[in-house]
Design a protein around this motif. Structure first.
Motif, PDB file in Angstrom:
ATOM      1  N   VAL A  55      13.600  -2.259  -1.661  1.00 27.88           N
ATOM      2  CA  VAL A  55      12.863  -2.703  -0.432  1.00 27.88           C
ATOM      3  C   VAL A  55      11.126  -2.201  -0.871  1.00 27.88           C
ATOM      4  CG1 VAL A  55      12.292  -2.018   1.850  1.00 27.88           C
ATOM      5  CG2 VAL A  55      14.846  -2.211   0.906  1.00 27.88           C
ATOM      6  N   ALA A  56      11.002  -1.251  -1.527  1.00 29.80           N
ATOM      7  CA  ALA A  56       9.538  -0.711  -1.476  1.00 29.80           C
ATOM      8  C   ALA A  56       8.980  -0.984  -2.848  1.00 29.80           C
ATOM      9  CB  ALA A  56       9.691   0.777  -1.463  1.00 29.80           C
ATOM     10  N   TRP A  57       9.494  -2.243  -3.548  1.00 25.65           N
ATOM     11  CA  TRP A  57       9.283  -2.675  -4.982  1.00 25.65           C
ATOM     12  C   TRP A  57       7.709  -2.964  -4.772  1.00 25.65           C
ATOM     13  CZ3 TRP A  57       6.911  -7.084  -6.625  1.00 25.65           C
ATOM     14  CH2 TRP A  57       6.855  -7.426  -7.779  1.00 25.65           C
ATOM     15  N   LEU A  58       6.673  -2.297  -5.590  1.00 22.71           N
ATOM     16  CA  LEU A  58       5.461  -2.593  -5.416  1.00 22.71           C
ATOM     17  C   LEU A  58       4.817  -3.451  -6.659  1.00 22.71           C
ATOM     18  CD1 LEU A  58       3.840   0.688  -4.213  1.00 22.71           C
ATOM     19  CD2 LEU A  58       4.456  -1.376  -2.810  1.00 22.71           C
ATOM     20  N   ALA A  59       4.111  -4.314  -6.466  1.00 23.61           N
ATOM     21  CA  ALA A  59       3.452  -5.134  -7.676  1.00 23.61           C
ATOM     22  C   ALA A  59       2.366  -4.110  -8.327  1.00 23.61           C
ATOM     23  CB  ALA A  59       2.857  -6.338  -7.206  1.00 23.61           C
ATOM     24  N   PRO A  60       1.898  -4.596  -9.517  1.00 20.93           N
ATOM     25  CA  PRO A  60       0.884  -3.490 -10.171  1.00 20.93           C
ATOM     26  C   PRO A  60      -0.379  -3.317  -9.387  1.00 20.93           C
ATOM     27  CG  PRO A  60       1.862  -5.333 -11.718  1.00 20.93           C
ATOM     28  CD  PRO A  60       2.192  -5.366 -10.430  1.00 20.93           C
ATOM     29  N   ASN A  61      -0.746  -4.001  -8.390  1.00 16.87           N
ATOM     30  CA  ASN A  61      -1.857  -3.921  -7.685  1.00 16.87           C
ATOM     31  C   ASN A  61      -1.500  -3.270  -6.457  1.00 16.87           C
ATOM     32  OD1 ASN A  61      -0.493  -5.824  -5.816  1.00 16.87           O
ATOM     33  ND2 ASN A  61      -1.928  -7.416  -5.864  1.00 16.87           N
ATOM     34  N   GLY A  62      -0.384  -2.678  -6.103  1.00 18.15           N
ATOM     35  CA  GLY A  62       0.017  -1.620  -5.088  1.00 18.15           C
ATOM     36  C   GLY A  62       0.392  -2.319  -4.030  1.00 18.15           C
ATOM     37  N   ARG A  63       0.336  -3.504  -4.033  1.00 16.53           N
ATOM     38  CA  ARG A  63       0.877  -4.441  -2.797  1.00 16.53           C
ATOM     39  C   ARG A  63       2.512  -4.447  -2.660  1.00 16.53           C
ATOM     40  NH1 ARG A  63      -3.336  -4.402   0.148  1.00 16.53           N
ATOM     41  NH2 ARG A  63      -2.337  -5.738   1.646  1.00 16.53           N
ATOM     42  N   SER A  64       3.172  -4.893  -1.768  1.00 19.14           N
ATOM     43  CA  SER A  64       4.456  -4.940  -1.503  1.00 19.14           C
ATOM     44  C   SER A  64       5.094  -6.294  -2.274  1.00 19.14           C
ATOM     45  CB  SER A  64       4.864  -4.877  -0.133  1.00 19.14           C
ATOM     46  OG  SER A  64       4.614  -6.143   0.396  1.00 19.14           O
ATOM     47  N   ASN A  65       6.365  -6.334  -2.189  1.00 22.84           N
ATOM     48  CA  ASN A  65       7.018  -7.604  -2.761  1.00 22.84           C
ATOM     49  C   ASN A  65       7.080  -8.747  -1.609  1.00 22.84           C
ATOM     50  OD1 ASN A  65       9.009  -6.547  -1.221  1.00 22.84           O
ATOM     51  ND2 ASN A  65      10.557  -7.455  -2.570  1.00 22.84           N
ATOM     52  N   VAL A  99      -3.884 -14.215   8.770  1.00 19.57           N
ATOM     53  CA  VAL A  99      -4.354 -13.576   7.482  1.00 19.57           C
ATOM     54  C   VAL A  99      -4.372 -11.906   7.799  1.00 19.57           C
ATOM     55  CG1 VAL A  99      -6.215 -12.946   5.857  1.00 19.57           C
ATOM     56  CG2 VAL A  99      -5.470 -15.370   6.428  1.00 19.57           C
ATOM     57  N   ASP A 100      -4.884 -11.690   8.808  1.00 21.24           N
ATOM     58  CA  ASP A 100      -4.903 -10.161   9.238  1.00 21.24           C
ATOM     59  C   ASP A 100      -3.485  -9.690   9.310  1.00 21.24           C
ATOM     60  OD1 ASP A 100      -7.738  -9.889   9.470  1.00 21.24           O
ATOM     61  OD2 ASP A 100      -7.694 -10.423  11.683  1.00 21.24           O
ATOM     62  N   THR A 101      -2.752 -10.365   9.631  1.00 24.64           N
ATOM     63  CA  THR A 101      -1.265  -9.749  10.000  1.00 24.64           C
ATOM     64  C   THR A 101      -0.604  -9.733   8.538  1.00 24.64           C
ATOM     65  OG1 THR A 101      -0.669 -11.151  12.010  1.00 24.64           O
ATOM     66  CG2 THR A 101       1.205 -10.638  10.516  1.00 24.64           C
ATOM     67  N   ALA A 102      -0.894 -10.670   7.511  1.00 27.00           N
ATOM     68  CA  ALA A 102      -0.543 -10.474   5.981  1.00 27.00           C
ATOM     69  C   ALA A 102      -1.080  -9.213   5.551  1.00 27.00           C
ATOM     70  CB  ALA A 102      -0.857 -11.705   5.437  1.00 27.00           C
ATOM     71  N   ILE A 103      -2.214  -9.104   5.696  1.00 29.80           N
ATOM     72  CA  ILE A 103      -3.061  -7.857   5.224  1.00 29.80           C
ATOM     73  C   ILE A 103      -2.271  -6.497   5.784  1.00 29.80           C
ATOM     74  CG2 ILE A 103      -4.896  -6.383   5.183  1.00 29.80           C
ATOM     75  CD1 ILE A 103      -6.514  -9.129   5.221  1.00 29.80           C
ATOM     76  N   ALA A 104      -2.141  -6.663   7.076  1.00 34.89           N
ATOM     77  CA  ALA A 104      -1.514  -5.313   7.839  1.00 34.89           C
ATOM     78  C   ALA A 104       0.098  -5.226   7.227  1.00 34.89           C
ATOM     79  CB  ALA A 104      -1.595  -5.639   9.430  1.00 34.89           C
ATOM     80  N   ARG A 105       0.512  -6.050   6.868  1.00 32.67           N
ATOM     81  CA  ARG A 105       1.944  -5.957   6.211  1.00 32.67           C
ATOM     82  C   ARG A 105       2.085  -5.761   5.047  1.00 32.67           C
ATOM     83  NH1 ARG A 105       6.000  -8.369   9.878  1.00 32.67           N
ATOM     84  NH2 ARG A 105       7.643  -7.536   8.377  1.00 32.67           N
ATOM     85  N   ASN A 106       0.753  -5.467   4.325  1.00 27.14           N
ATOM     86  CA  ASN A 106       0.845  -4.971   2.918  1.00 27.14           C
ATOM     87  C   ASN A 106       1.348  -6.224   2.002  1.00 27.14           C
ATOM     88  OD1 ASN A 106      -0.009  -3.402   0.735  1.00 27.14           O
ATOM     89  ND2 ASN A 106       2.035  -2.639   0.565  1.00 27.14           N
ATOM     90  N   ALA A 107       1.174  -7.315   2.230  1.00 22.60           N
ATOM     91  CA  ALA A 107       1.578  -8.598   1.615  1.00 22.60           C
ATOM     92  C   ALA A 107       1.029  -8.535   0.193  1.00 22.60           C
ATOM     93  CB  ALA A 107       1.235  -9.889   2.130  1.00 22.60           C
ATOM     94  N   GLY A 108       2.094  -8.944  -0.559  1.00 19.55           N
ATOM     95  CA  GLY A 108       1.569  -8.991  -2.253  1.00 19.55           C
ATOM     96  C   GLY A 108       0.769 -10.223  -2.396  1.00 19.55           C
ATOM     97  N   ALA A 109       1.008 -11.158  -1.751  1.00 25.67           N
ATOM     98  CA  ALA A 109       0.113 -12.478  -1.771  1.00 25.67           C
ATOM     99  C   ALA A 109       0.432 -13.498  -0.640  1.00 25.67           C
ATOM    100  CB  ALA A 109       0.691 -13.330  -3.075  1.00 25.67           C
ATOM    101  N   ILE A 110      -0.636 -14.157  -0.293  1.00 23.03           N
ATOM    102  CA  ILE A 110      -0.433 -15.423   0.626  1.00 23.03           C
ATOM    103  C   ILE A 110      -0.756 -16.764  -0.130  1.00 23.03           C
ATOM    104  CG2 ILE A 110      -2.005 -16.394   2.502  1.00 23.03           C
ATOM    105  CD1 ILE A 110      -3.022 -13.643   3.025  1.00 23.03           C
ATOM    106  N   LYS A 169      -9.135 -11.620  -0.101  1.00 25.09           N
ATOM    107  CA  LYS A 169      -9.558 -10.998  -1.217  1.00 25.09           C
ATOM    108  C   LYS A 169     -10.133  -9.611  -1.242  1.00 25.09           C
ATOM    109  CE  LYS A 169     -12.386 -11.914  -5.445  1.00 25.09           C
ATOM    110  NZ  LYS A 169     -13.301 -12.958  -5.833  1.00 25.09           N
ATOM    111  N   ALA A 170     -11.049  -9.439  -0.209  1.00 27.96           N
ATOM    112  CA  ALA A 170     -11.533  -7.996  -0.005  1.00 27.96           C
ATOM    113  C   ALA A 170     -10.525  -7.067   0.229  1.00 27.96           C
ATOM    114  CB  ALA A 170     -12.466  -7.916   0.929  1.00 27.96           C
ATOM    115  N   ALA A 171      -9.470  -7.387   0.689  1.00 26.83           N
ATOM    116  CA  ALA A 171      -8.456  -6.321   0.966  1.00 26.83           C
ATOM    117  C   ALA A 171      -7.531  -6.177  -0.047  1.00 26.83           C
ATOM    118  CB  ALA A 171      -7.539  -6.827   2.406  1.00 26.83           C
ATOM    119  N   GLY A 172      -7.468  -6.847  -1.290  1.00 29.06           N
ATOM    120  CA  GLY A 172      -6.672  -6.886  -2.407  1.00 29.06           C
ATOM    121  C   GLY A 172      -5.515  -7.879  -2.373  1.00 29.06           C
TER     122      GLY A 172
END
Length: 316
Positions: free
Chosen positions: A20-30, A78-89, A107-110
């Motif tokens: 569930v908590a798998w993180l990509a190398p950039n620290g974002r979620s899956n 996009v704010d929602t995706a950032i808040a959910r710690n999305a790995g990518a959009i 991009k600024a939010a990683g």
């Protein structure tokens, strides 16, 4: 509980947590967030479906949203995706200029953004921009149109949203070919905003003012089908209509003899490829590809319409 059983239970629980908590190398979620203009439009719906199916096959969680071509709503999503710690959009955006700020914010939010179908005018913000080769596709459609028109006659052009880069590129591609034939006369060029109902109404008005019309070339299938409906409403079966996108509705109209041709842009594969690039980026920190990438389009006529299904050419 026996010690061996306890160890097994703990190991299983840890495995679940890690999954569930798998993180990509950039620290974002899956989590991959997929944002398209609409889920109701077949083209955008297939984009979302293709991206979701590929993401799940690669082990990602997904969320799907629609921005309805509203740049403000897109920004909120996009704010929602950032808040959910999305790995990518994965994003089919709401305008070439209006969307740059939202992509920059991600991009600024990683959070890397992978654009599909529509590009933005600013380079260096999106990790990838994967778009159909609209100019090449429009030239294919225009060549089929010229041939069907016998290189002469009065015709109408229906254009998509003026704010959409694709609309302008397709129009340029059409005219690169058609304008070489002096006996083909453009009598009306109108924006129908990708809408079937607008295309229906505008085609009806044009037909009343210009009954000599012999052809309609449209920037997408939705507008082409609106033109077909308007022509049917006044009993005109002598007018050549060509569209763009490769929808199932266009396929059926071609097979019924109502539409002469369409141009397939591979929406499903494009969305899948964007997810594959996102997966590669999340695992390695790079895509290995240039930011902007073009995917060629394919002409669909009565000869190959039976092989078209959900913006894919399939073997039967």
């Amino acid at each position: 509980m026996k010690r061996s059983h306890l160890i097994v239970a703990i190991a299983a629980a840890v495995a679940v947590v890690l999954a569930v908590a798998w993180l990509a190398p950039n620290g974002r979620s899956n989590l991959i967030v997929i944002i398209t203009p609409s889920m109701d439009n077949p083209f955008f719906g297939q984009e979302a479906h293709g991206a979701e199916a590929r993401a799940k096959a690669l082990g990602y969680q997904t969320l799907k949203f629609s921005h309805d071509d509203d740049a403000f709503k897109q920004s909120q999503l996009v704010d929602t995706a950032i808040a959910r710690n999305a790995g990518a959009i994965i994003l089919d955006n709401a305008g070439a200029d209006a969307s740059a700020a939202a992509v920059a914010k991600a991009k600024a939010a990683g959070v890397p953004v992978f654009l599909i179908d529509r590009e933005i005018n600013t380079r260096g913000l999106a990790t990838a921009q994967i778009v159909s080769n609209n100019y090449q596709g429009a030239a294919l459609g225009a060549e089929a149109f010229v041939q069907a028109m016998g290189e002469k006659g009065a015709y109408v052009e229906l254009v998509g949203k003026e704010s959409d880069t694709n609309a302008m590129i397709r129009s340029k591609g059409f005219h690169e070919v058609i304008d070489q034939y002096p006996d083909l006369k453009l009598i009306s060029r109108q924006t129908a905003n990708w809408s079937q109902s607008e295309a229906f109404a505008k085609t009806q008005s044009i037909l009343q003012a210009h009954p000599e019309v012999k052809g309609v070339i449209a920037g997408n299938d939705t507008m082409a089908l609106g033109a077909v409906a308007a022509l049917e409403s006044v009993g005109r079966s002598d007018v050549v209509v060509v569209g763009f996108d490769g929808s199932n509705d266009a396929r059926d109209a071609i097979r019924a003899g109502k539409l002469r041709a369409t141009v397939l842009q591979p929406a499903y594969r494009q969305a899948q490829y964007a997810v594959e690039l996102a997966d590669r980026y999340l695992k390695t920190g790079k895509t290995g590809q240039p930011e902007k990438q073009l995917m060629d389009c394919f002409l669909i006529t009565s000869a190959n319409a039976a092989d078209l299904d959900n913006f894919n050419l399939v073997r039967r």
